[in-house]
Scaffold this motif. Structure first.
Motif, short mmCIF file in Angstrom:
data_model
loop_
_atom_site.label_atom_id
_atom_site.label_comp_id
_atom_site.label_asym_id
_atom_site.label_seq_id
_atom_site.Cartn_x
_atom_site.Cartn_y
_atom_site.Cartn_z
N LYS A 385 0.83 -1.21 0.00
CA LYS A 385 0.00 0.00 0.00
C LYS A 385 0.86 1.26 0.00
CE LYS A 385 -4.06 -1.99 2.26
NZ LYS A 385 -4.93 -1.97 3.47
N LYS A 386 1.91 1.25 0.81
CA LYS A 386 2.79 2.42 0.86
C LYS A 386 3.43 2.68 -0.49
CE LYS A 386 6.97 4.22 3.16
NZ LYS A 386 7.12 5.17 2.09
N MET A 387 3.88 1.60 -1.15
CA MET A 387 4.52 1.77 -2.45
C MET A 387 3.52 2.33 -3.46
SD MET A 387 7.32 1.64 -4.06
CE MET A 387 8.15 0.91 -2.67
N GLY A 388 2.29 1.83 -3.45
CA GLY A 388 1.28 2.33 -4.36
C GLY A 388 0.98 3.80 -4.12
N GLN A 389 0.93 4.20 -2.86
CA GLN A 389 0.67 5.61 -2.53
C GLN A 389 1.84 6.49 -2.94
OE1 GLN A 389 -0.07 5.22 1.67
NE2 GLN A 389 -2.18 4.47 1.38
N ASP A 390 3.07 6.01 -2.72
CA ASP A 390 4.26 6.79 -3.12
C ASP A 390 4.30 6.99 -4.63
OD1 ASP A 390 5.04 6.97 -0.51
OD2 ASP A 390 6.62 5.43 -0.64
N ILE A 391 3.96 5.94 -5.37
CA ILE A 391 3.96 6.04 -6.83
C ILE A 391 2.91 7.06 -7.27
CG2 ILE A 391 3.39 4.80 -8.96
CD1 ILE A 391 4.68 2.31 -7.67
N GLU A 392 1.72 6.97 -6.69
CA GLU A 392 0.63 7.88 -7.06
C GLU A 392 0.97 9.33 -6.72
OE1 GLU A 392 -2.94 8.27 -9.02
OE2 GLU A 392 -1.83 6.42 -8.62
N ALA A 393 1.70 9.53 -5.61
CA ALA A 393 2.03 10.89 -5.16
C ALA A 393 3.30 11.43 -5.81
CB ALA A 393 2.19 10.88 -3.64
N GLY A 394 3.98 10.58 -6.61
CA GLY A 394 5.21 11.02 -7.25
C GLY A 394 6.42 10.98 -6.34
N ASN A 395 6.33 10.22 -5.24
CA ASN A 395 7.43 10.14 -4.27
C ASN A 395 8.25 8.86 -4.41
OD1 ASN A 395 6.55 12.55 -3.08
ND2 ASN A 395 5.06 11.45 -1.80
N TYR A 396 8.01 8.13 -5.49
CA TYR A 396 8.68 6.84 -5.65
C TYR A 396 10.11 7.03 -6.13
CZ TYR A 396 10.05 2.68 -8.34
OH TYR A 396 10.74 1.62 -8.88
N SER A 397 11.04 6.36 -5.47
CA SER A 397 12.44 6.37 -5.88
C SER A 397 12.87 4.92 -6.07
CB SER A 397 13.30 7.04 -4.81
OG SER A 397 14.67 7.02 -5.20
N PRO A 398 13.21 4.52 -7.29
CA PRO A 398 13.47 3.10 -7.55
C PRO A 398 14.75 2.59 -6.90
CG PRO A 398 14.02 4.41 -9.48
CD PRO A 398 13.36 5.35 -8.50
N LYS A 399 14.70 1.36 -6.43
CA LYS A 399 15.90 0.67 -5.94
C LYS A 399 16.47 -0.11 -7.13
CE LYS A 399 17.16 -3.38 -3.14
NZ LYS A 399 18.54 -2.98 -2.94
N ARG A 400 17.53 0.41 -7.71
CA ARG A 400 18.09 -0.19 -8.92
C ARG A 400 19.17 -1.24 -8.62
NH1 ARG A 400 17.60 1.99 -14.00
NH2 ARG A 400 16.04 3.64 -14.22
N ASP A 401 19.72 -1.23 -7.45
CA ASP A 401 20.76 -2.21 -7.14
C ASP A 401 20.11 -3.50 -6.65
OD1 ASP A 401 19.86 -0.82 -4.90
OD2 ASP A 401 21.68 -1.22 -3.76
N ILE A 402 19.43 -4.15 -7.59
CA ILE A 402 18.65 -5.34 -7.25
C ILE A 402 19.56 -6.54 -7.04
CG2 ILE A 402 16.56 -4.53 -8.41
CD1 ILE A 402 17.32 -6.25 -10.78
N GLU A 403 19.07 -7.48 -6.24
CA GLU A 403 19.83 -8.71 -5.99
C GLU A 403 18.87 -9.89 -6.01
OE1 GLU A 403 23.06 -10.57 -2.80
OE2 GLU A 403 21.97 -8.73 -2.34
N HIS A 404 18.92 -10.65 -7.07
CA HIS A 404 18.11 -11.87 -7.20
C HIS A 404 19.06 -13.06 -7.17
CE1 HIS A 404 14.59 -9.68 -9.46
NE2 HIS A 404 14.97 -9.05 -8.35
N THR A 405 18.87 -13.94 -6.21
CA THR A 405 19.86 -15.02 -6.03
C THR A 405 19.28 -16.42 -6.16
OG1 THR A 405 19.47 -15.01 -3.63
CG2 THR A 405 21.22 -13.57 -4.47
#
Length: 425
Positions: A385-405
């Motif tokens: 929910k927080k992520m959806g609200q941040d995206i809608e409000a324009g406050n989203y900052s992507p985490k690009r240093d992803i780690e899939h193991t």
């Protein structure tokens, strides 16, 4: 010449309609009719129907015909119904009455069956080899480009990060599933039907185990009625194998067509692999992949075509079965060409290494950013929910240093595991 000639002629219209394009297709199968005829002649010699000398003489004459076929000098004129009648004519012309003995204890029905199954065994082996070569290339490309990210899509909407390593190896592993179907078709084809004659066996004491060994079949179709019922069934099994490969190739061809477009600009190819427009000088069209897509989609229809031809036939032979090779043989040719061209083209693919620099792909990382909140202790539903609200409000900052193991993910492609699956197959 017809093998069933009783001294009277068939109306020309009937002859033309019933023969169809058998002569043309039989040029591809004649080699295998010669192989089967040699095995049959040797067997007739071993049980005393022919003398050893007669059997040897027939085999030598068949070798001469086989050499004609190999050189492309074998033809089936309109006066002959098919390859069987032409080969028997050549034997009779060469050897006189001895040539007429080749048809003892067999029927054109089991001749067609055994020639087709020998042909399918060889073609399926070649298709498997070509698929293996494409698989090897895809794994090589996956390793080479495993660090290059590209967008993953669901519903054709930007979804989550993918990579060329994932993309290439996904199609490589899919080819393994397709080869399970190809192997199943090969196993069905690898049963000798010769000796079933017209579908009810023979009163001659033929040795079917000998012909099975001599022609390199792993087993024989014991029940003569079952052997005849295999006609159409082995072709359908093969078509299912072709269709499975066609499904994978057409899907990848579609991806390539999308990824080549200027709206995506994920990949490219040398100019000589593309085509142009008659009026638009800037065009570089992916015609080869569009044709792979279309041909492979058509191949996927062949199993249903064969089903509709054969599904309501009672046991025994029916002329309907002649049509199955009209659908299958061109499909085999098309699939082999598609495998060859896919390999040839992908070997020269050019990958864009900077796709995700475009800010429109920032939302690809929303799930990874959400997951970081969960790892920090926030319940998943609250983090969502927080992520959806941040995206809608324009406050989203992507985490690009992803780690899939985990196994099979971006950071752990498990190429060795995929390779092992293919080796086991």
């Amino acid at each position: 010449m017809k093998l069933w000639d009783k001294g009277f002629s068939t109306d020309q219209k009937i002859d033309h309609f019933t023969v169809g394009n058998d002569r043309e297709l039989d040029l591809l199968l004649a080699k295998y009719d010669v192989i089967a005829s040699k095995a049959h002649a040797k067997m007739l010699g071993s049980i005393g129907i022919l003398t050893e000398t007669e059997a040897q003489t027939l085999c030598e004459a068949l070798d001469r015909i086989g050499l004609q076929i190999e050189k492309g000098a074998f033809t089936i004129e309109d006066s002959f119904e098919d390859m069987h009648s032409k080969i028997e004519y050549l034997l009779t012309e060469d050897l006189g009455d001895l040539g007429k003995k080749i048809h003892t204890a067999r029927s054109r029905n089991d001749q067609v069956l055994v020639a087709m199954q020998l042909y399918l065994k060889e073609e399926l082996t070649q298709i498997k080899k070509s698929t293996q070569e494409l698989f090897d290339l895809l794994l090589q490309l996956a390793e080479t480009h495993k660090q290059v990210l590209l967008p993953g899509y669901t519903h054709l909407q930007i979804a989550m990060p993918s990579s060329f390593g994932l993309w290439f190896s996904a199609y490589a592993e899919s080819l393994i599933d397709d080869l399970y179907f190809v192997d199943a078709a090969y196993k069905i084809a690898d049963q000798n039907p010769l000796g079933s004659a017209a579908g009810y066996g023979s009163s001659f004491p033929i040795d079917r185990e000998k012909t099975t060994r001599d022609m390199g079949f792993a087993n024989l179709k014991y029940n003569v009625v079952a052997a005849q019922m295999g006609r159409g069934k082995v072709e359908k099994a093969t078509a299912m194998g072709l269709g499975a490969l066609g499904h994978t190739l057409s899907k990848m061809a579609m991806d390539v067509c999308l990824y080549m477009s200027q709206n995506f600009d994920f990949i490219g190819f040398p100019n000589e692999l593309t085509t142009g427009s008659s009026i638009m000088p800037h065009k570089k069209n992916p015609d080869v992949f569009e044709l792979i897509r279309a041909k492979c989609n058509r191949i996927q229809a062949v199993p249903m075509e064969l089903t509709l031809i054969t599904n309501n036939l009672p046991s025994g032979y029916h002329r309907d079965l002649q049509l199955v090779k009209e659908a299958l043989i061109p499909a085999i040719s098309d699939l082999k060409a598609c495998l060859e061209l896919m390999h040839f083209s992908l070997a020269q693919i050019q990958v864009n290494p900077n796709i995700l620099d475009d800010p429109k792909y920032d939302y690809l990382f929303s799930v990874d950013t959400l997951n970081e909140l969960v790892q920090q202790g926030m319940p998943f539903r609250d983090a969502y929910k927080k992520m959806g609200q941040d995206i809608e409000a324009g406050n989203y900052s992507p985490k690009r240093d992803i780690e899939h193991t985990h196994l099979g993910s971006l950071g752990n492609l498990s190429l060795d595991g995929i390779q092992k699956k293919m080796e086991e197959l």
